[in-house]
Design a protein around this motif. Structure first.
Motif, PDB file in Angstrom:
ATOM      1  N   HIS A 121       4.600  -9.588   5.402  1.00  0.00           N
ATOM      2  CA  HIS A 121       5.651  -8.704   6.041  1.00  0.00           C
ATOM      3  C   HIS A 121       5.258  -7.047   5.402  1.00  0.00           C
ATOM      4  N   ASP A 122       5.179  -7.012   4.204  1.00  0.00           N
ATOM      5  CA  ASP A 122       4.869  -5.671   3.690  1.00  0.00           C
ATOM      6  C   ASP A 122       3.702  -4.971   4.334  1.00  0.00           C
ATOM      7  N   ASN A 123       2.528  -5.627   4.527  1.00  0.00           N
ATOM      8  CA  ASN A 123       1.342  -5.017   5.171  1.00  0.00           C
ATOM      9  C   ASN A 123       1.509  -4.760   6.665  1.00  0.00           C
ATOM     10  N   ASP A 124       2.522  -5.152   7.217  1.00  0.00           N
ATOM     11  CA  ASP A 124       2.681  -5.173   8.660  1.00  0.00           C
ATOM     12  C   ASP A 124       2.972  -3.553   9.098  1.00  0.00           C
ATOM     13  N   PRO A 125       2.143  -3.170   9.907  1.00  0.00           N
ATOM     14  CA  PRO A 125       2.188  -1.721  10.278  1.00  0.00           C
ATOM     15  C   PRO A 125       3.664  -1.315  10.758  1.00  0.00           C
ATOM     16  N   ARG A 126       4.319  -2.142  11.540  1.00  0.00           N
ATOM     17  CA  ARG A 126       5.535  -1.807  11.921  1.00  0.00           C
ATOM     18  C   ARG A 126       6.638  -1.512  10.631  1.00  0.00           C
ATOM     19  N   PHE A 127       6.406  -2.378   9.735  1.00  0.00           N
ATOM     20  CA  PHE A 127       7.103  -2.321   8.382  1.00  0.00           C
ATOM     21  C   PHE A 127       6.791  -0.995   7.781  1.00  0.00           C
ATOM     22  N   GLU A 128       5.294  -0.637   7.576  1.00  0.00           N
ATOM     23  CA  GLU A 128       5.161   0.654   7.011  1.00  0.00           C
ATOM     24  C   GLU A 128       5.737   1.954   7.648  1.00  0.00           C
ATOM     25  N   ARG A 129       5.804   1.882   8.981  1.00  0.00           N
ATOM     26  CA  ARG A 129       6.485   2.980   9.771  1.00  0.00           C
ATOM     27  C   ARG A 129       8.076   3.110   9.322  1.00  0.00           C
ATOM     28  N   ARG A 130       8.419   1.812   9.504  1.00  0.00           N
ATOM     29  CA  ARG A 130      10.140   1.747   8.992  1.00  0.00           C
ATOM     30  C   ARG A 130      10.546   2.062   7.738  1.00  0.00           C
TER      31      ARG A 130
END
Length: 112
Positions: free
Chosen positions: A75-84
């Motif tokens: 989850h934390d390494n997902d690029p979508r999460f990094e943007r969010r």
């Protein structure tokens, strides 16, 4: 199984934008991870009860229950999460409280 809980302190004037952004950006990540069996359950709750109130903030509890420790990392390494995550940080008026660890008692759906 791993449970992660985070209390976010969102500025009162940012509540609508925060909630809208959460629905638009984080919820799809949760649905994706849940569909792949990585995320067992996740919730976002606006808090009515808190022993650590923050002046000028509306507090939210984020709870994510992952099937394994690796799920949290995914989850934390997902690029979508990094943007969010960057967007959500801008709404906070105080540091979040973050907790997590191995789930030792579970009632409800079994982990995938």
């Amino acid at each position: 199984m791993q449970t992660v809980g985070i209390v976010l302190n969102i500025g009162r004037d940012q509540v609508d934008a925060f909630e809208r952004g959460f629905r638009e950006m984080e919820a799809p990540i949760w649905r994706d991870l849940h569909g792949r069996g990585i995320l067992t359950m996740a919730t976002l709750s606006r808090l009515d009860i808190s022993t650590k109130n923050v002046e000028g903030a509306v507090q939210y509890l984020v709870v994510a229950i992952f099937a394994s420790d690796e799920g949290h990392d995914e989850h934390d390494n997902d690029p979508r999460f990094e943007r969010r995550h960057k967007q959500a940080d801008a709404y906070q008026v105080a540091e979040p409280h973050v907790y997590g660890g191995k789930t030792i008692v579970n009632v409800g759906p079994p982990p995938a």
